[in-house]
Design an enzyme around this catalytic site. Sequence first.
Site, PDB file in Angstrom:
ATOM      1  N   GLU A  47       0.863  -1.163   0.091  1.00  0.00           N
ATOM      2  CA  GLU A  47       0.102   0.078   0.264  1.00  0.00           C
ATOM      3  C   GLU A  47       0.808   1.245   0.087  1.00  0.00           C
ATOM      4  O   GLU A  47       1.795   1.413   1.218  1.00  0.00           O
ATOM      5  CB  GLU A  47      -0.922   0.039   1.239  1.00  0.00           C
ATOM      6  CG  GLU A  47      -2.101  -1.208   1.279  1.00  0.00           C
ATOM      7  CD  GLU A  47      -2.796  -1.252   2.428  1.00  0.00           C
ATOM      8  OE1 GLU A  47      -2.870  -0.360   3.161  1.00  0.00           O
ATOM      9  OE2 GLU A  47      -3.502  -2.313   2.665  1.00  0.00           O
TER      10      GLU A  47
ATOM     11  N   HIS B  97      -7.234   2.019   1.728  1.00  0.00           N
ATOM     12  CA  HIS B  97      -7.201   1.810   3.230  1.00  0.00           C
ATOM     13  C   HIS B  97      -8.027   2.732   4.032  1.00  0.00           C
ATOM     14  O   HIS B  97      -7.696   3.358   4.952  1.00  0.00           O
ATOM     15  CB  HIS B  97      -5.902   1.492   3.571  1.00  0.00           C
ATOM     16  CG  HIS B  97      -6.000   0.766   4.973  1.00  0.00           C
ATOM     17  ND1 HIS B  97      -4.798  -0.267   5.050  1.00  0.00           N
ATOM     18  CD2 HIS B  97      -6.634   0.564   5.968  1.00  0.00           C
ATOM     19  CE1 HIS B  97      -5.236  -0.756   6.228  1.00  0.00           C
ATOM     20  NE2 HIS B  97      -6.144  -0.541   6.751  1.00  0.00           N
TER      21      HIS B  97
HETATM   22  P1  NAD Z   1     -12.110  -9.315  15.717  1.00  0.00           P
HETATM   23  O1  NAD Z   1     -10.959  -9.752  16.453  1.00  0.00           O
HETATM   24  O2  NAD Z   1     -13.145  -8.704  16.353  1.00  0.00           O
HETATM   25  O3  NAD Z   1     -12.769 -10.331  14.718  1.00  0.00           O
HETATM   26  C1  NAD Z   1     -12.039 -11.475  13.910  1.00  0.00           C
HETATM   27  C2  NAD Z   1     -12.502 -12.651  13.833  1.00  0.00           C
HETATM   28  O4  NAD Z   1     -11.986 -13.493  12.817  1.00  0.00           O
HETATM   29  C3  NAD Z   1     -12.852 -13.119  15.136  1.00  0.00           C
HETATM   30  O5  NAD Z   1     -14.077 -13.548  15.547  1.00  0.00           O
HETATM   31  C4  NAD Z   1     -11.771 -14.504  14.858  1.00  0.00           C
HETATM   32  O6  NAD Z   1     -12.593 -15.762  15.692  1.00  0.00           O
HETATM   33  C5  NAD Z   1     -12.013 -14.774  13.460  1.00  0.00           C
HETATM   34  N1  NAD Z   1     -11.086 -15.736  12.646  1.00  0.00           N
HETATM   35  C6  NAD Z   1      -9.716 -15.817  13.187  1.00  0.00           C
HETATM   36  N2  NAD Z   1      -9.304 -16.584  12.406  1.00  0.00           N
HETATM   37  C7  NAD Z   1     -10.331 -17.195  11.538  1.00  0.00           C
HETATM   38  C8  NAD Z   1     -10.247 -18.122  10.332  1.00  0.00           C
HETATM   39  N3  NAD Z   1      -8.987 -18.813  10.098  1.00  0.00           N
HETATM   40  N4  NAD Z   1     -11.465 -18.165   9.653  1.00  0.00           N
HETATM   41  C9  NAD Z   1     -12.292 -17.500   9.930  1.00  0.00           C
HETATM   42  N5  NAD Z   1     -12.566 -16.682  11.152  1.00  0.00           N
HETATM   43  C10 NAD Z   1     -11.562 -16.369  11.900  1.00  0.00           C
HETATM   44  O7  NAD Z   1     -11.581  -8.159  14.496  1.00  0.00           O
HETATM   45  P2  NAD Z   1     -12.505  -7.068  13.807  1.00  0.00           P
HETATM   46  O8  NAD Z   1     -12.569  -5.870  14.696  1.00  0.00           O
HETATM   47  O9  NAD Z   1     -13.818  -7.783  13.343  1.00  0.00           O
HETATM   48  O10 NAD Z   1     -11.288  -6.835  12.587  1.00  0.00           O
HETATM   49  C11 NAD Z   1     -11.126  -7.794  11.663  1.00  0.00           C
HETATM   50  C12 NAD Z   1     -10.064  -7.411  10.724  1.00  0.00           C
HETATM   51  O11 NAD Z   1     -10.448  -6.171  10.113  1.00  0.00           O
HETATM   52  C13 NAD Z   1      -8.753  -6.958  11.409  1.00  0.00           C
HETATM   53  O12 NAD Z   1      -8.066  -8.094  11.866  1.00  0.00           O
HETATM   54  C14 NAD Z   1      -8.214  -5.865  10.349  1.00  0.00           C
HETATM   55  O13 NAD Z   1      -7.137  -6.867   9.845  1.00  0.00           O
HETATM   56  C15 NAD Z   1      -8.921  -5.494   9.789  1.00  0.00           C
HETATM   57  N6  NAD Z   1      -9.374  -4.215   9.689  1.00  0.00           N
HETATM   58  C16 NAD Z   1      -9.321  -3.227   8.582  1.00  0.00           C
HETATM   59  C17 NAD Z   1      -9.723  -2.084   8.826  1.00  0.00           C
HETATM   60  C18 NAD Z   1      -9.449  -1.059   7.407  1.00  0.00           C
HETATM   61  O14 NAD Z   1      -9.371   0.008   7.697  1.00  0.00           O
HETATM   62  N7  NAD Z   1      -9.810  -1.611   6.477  1.00  0.00           N
HETATM   63  C19 NAD Z   1      -9.879  -1.283   9.835  1.00  0.00           C
HETATM   64  C20 NAD Z   1     -10.058  -2.053  11.175  1.00  0.00           C
HETATM   65  C21 NAD Z   1      -9.799  -3.564  10.863  1.00  0.00           C
END
Ligand code: NAD
Length: 318
Positions: free
Chosen positions: A268, A287
């Site tokens: 990125e 992003h």
């Molecule tokens: P979170 O920790 O609440 O949820 C992640 C979920 O993924 C959990 O429920 C976990 O059990 C599940 N998980 C883990 N491994 C897995 C697998 N192999 N298969 C299926 N499910 C699995 O996190 P969140 O707040 O929901 O955020 C999710 C992701 O979004 C973050 O890790 C981050 O990378 C991304 N994110 C991106 C932005 C952006 O600006 N685009 C912003 C915030 C978060």
Amino acid sequence: MREKVLITPKSFKNYKNKTYKMLQDKGYEIIENDLGRTMTEEEIVGLAQKDVVGIIIGVDPLPANVLEQCKSLRAISKYGVGMDNIDLNRARELGILVKNAVGTNSISVAELAIGLMFASARHIPSATAGVKAYGWERSIGFELMNKNLGIIGGGQIGKEVAKRGVGLGMKVTIYDPYFTDFKFLEKYNIQLEEELSEVLKSSDVISLHLPATEQTKGLINAETLKLMKRTAILINTSRGTLVDEAALYDALVNQKIAAAAQDVYSVEPPEQGDQLVALPNFILTPHIGAYTYEAVERMAMISTENLLNMLAQKEMAK
Ligand code: NAD
């Protein structure tokens, strides 16, 4: 010598009136990333090698070698959720506390994911670009209502997307091997599927909401793309490394799936001439998932509070 706190995220500064005061009131001197971009490992070490006891970190890299060189570091507070830029194991070994700003940006990211679904299903970016070039070409789209939405990762963001999918009249299925909130499933009439392959096969829209780890790297690859419907749309607002971009390029060019929309990428910004980015059925936003007034304020406040709490905890343990 006053103890220092390094703050790397650019947008954090929008809320410096409140947050800098909170840190200064506790006696910390603030060092800012004033480069206007993500810092490199060397730049972080250059600023944090001495006297920096806490870092509020964005997406800048904190691998083992950086943590080892920051000799006074006691706490890292993630301005956001995804912690894949931090070597969590090495931090634990070094006794550095780490915490993320859980739930602060879930609504913003979920709303973007839904926006990207509509953008793909109705070709909004290419249609707009066409009109701005004084064309009037129309590409037929499809409705989201009654379509199958497969959510991979049912955490904070995945659940917000799921609720919104139900609100749009979609049939929602979650794949998450660690999911335990069964009341949520019942309340919103959402299915939980144990097999990833089943969700991939049956979904019209697949949205990724799981963390980037060694296990999830390349989760979407030539094999898993092959399982998807030819009409399917893939949405990725999580992390670029979840998707094998060469395989996605092949799938989009050869109509193995219909379209993909991402807010994240392996590099990125992407490099000049990137072939995937150039495809008309691939959408990429820079992003911006958490980049809303509301989420930025929540992330700034909570990451500051988290850092102060961790530093106080360390002080008490002395
Ligand atoms: P979170 O920790 O609440 O949820 C992640 C979920 O993924 C959990 O429920 C976990 O059990 C599940 N998980 C883990 N491994 C897995 C697998 N192999 N298969 C299926 N499910 C699995 O996190 P969140 O707040 O929901 O955020 C999710 C992701 O979004 C973050 O890790 C981050 O990378 C991304 N994110 C991106 C932005 C952006 O600006 N685009 C912003 C915030 C978060």
